[in-house]
Motif scaffolding. Structure first.
Motif, PDB file in Angstrom:
ATOM      1  N   ASP A 100     -57.792  -9.851  14.726  1.00  0.00           N
ATOM      2  CA  ASP A 100     -58.655 -10.531  15.867  1.00  0.00           C
ATOM      3  C   ASP A 100     -59.305 -11.763  15.353  1.00  0.00           C
ATOM      4  OD1 ASP A 100     -58.223  -8.256  17.685  1.00  0.00           O
ATOM      5  OD2 ASP A 100     -59.858  -7.355  17.343  1.00  0.00           O
ATOM      6  N   GLY A 143     -56.924 -14.644  14.943  1.00  0.00           N
ATOM      7  CA  GLY A 143     -55.856 -14.914  16.373  1.00  0.00           C
ATOM      8  C   GLY A 143     -54.897 -14.194  16.548  1.00  0.00           C
ATOM      9  N   GLY A 181     -54.668 -10.903  17.204  1.00  0.00           N
ATOM     10  CA  GLY A 181     -54.983 -10.146  18.144  1.00  0.00           C
ATOM     11  C   GLY A 181     -54.451  -8.687  18.163  1.00  0.00           C
TER      12      GLY A 181
END
Length: 191
Positions: free
Chosen positions: A158, A161, A163
């Motif tokens: 997260d 980036g 996620g």
């Protein structure tokens, strides 16, 4: 004991990143422990008068440190003494070739394991524990704790980036995040 550092773009030349592990197969596996700490022997423990040394060795992930109500977030390894099962806390009492235990200065170094044919970063060195003799000096019988990367896999992804949400892991590998490009070299740490 886990953190992320973001460098400004262009601060690290030719950065090589590790493949993060997000699965649950660390237990019982052979690992390569890498650090830049004090050195010594299994008979004497570390010697604080010696310089910090970049080194690596092998050990098994013998146990998890259990946290009530939570997923285990720490991998444990013991320093087995050749021919002396009383100096073993868990797993086999036979030492590995190049049996190794972390010492002061190794914190933040990596535990790497090959799982299903891929090399992963599975742990980050955190602490030593004198479990059998009460003295955490990295002699035979002592234990090391590594922060379990898979416990923070979602959080790491997260932040960088990639996620995947949460901190519960979610798959085998996290890939190799490439957050930096070439510019200046960062020098080796001093003592």
């Amino acid at each position: 004991d886990i953190g992320l550092i973001q460098f400004a773009e262009g601060q690290i030349a030719n950065a090589v990143t590790a493949t993060l592990y997000g699965g649950n197969d660390e237990y019982g596996g052979l690992g390569t422990f890498v650090g830049y700490g004090t050195t010594g022997t299994g008979l004497t423990g570390y010697d604080p008068s010696l310089p910090l040394v970049k080194r690596a060795g092998n050990n098994l992930v013998d146990a998890f440190l259990r946290t009530p109500g939570k997923r285990s977030r720490v991998l444990l390894s013991d320093f087995d003494k050749p021919g002396d099962p009383s100096e073993s806390s868990w797993g086999t009492s036979a030492p590995e070739d190049l049996e190794y235990l972390i010492a002061p200065g190794d914190s933040g170094g990596g535990l790497f394991q090959e799982i299903d044919g891929t090399n992963y970063l599975t742990g980050v060195h955190s602490f030593g524990w004198g479990r059998l003799d009460g003295n955490p000096n990295s002699d035979y019988g002592d234990v090391s704790g590594q922060t379990r990367v898979s416990s923070f896999y979602g959080w790491i992804n997260d932040i960088i980036g990639g996620g995947s949400g949460g901190d519960s892991g979610g798959g085998k590998g996290g890939g190799k995040p490439n957050l930096v490009t070439a510019a200046i070299a960062i020098p080796e740490p001093g003592t």
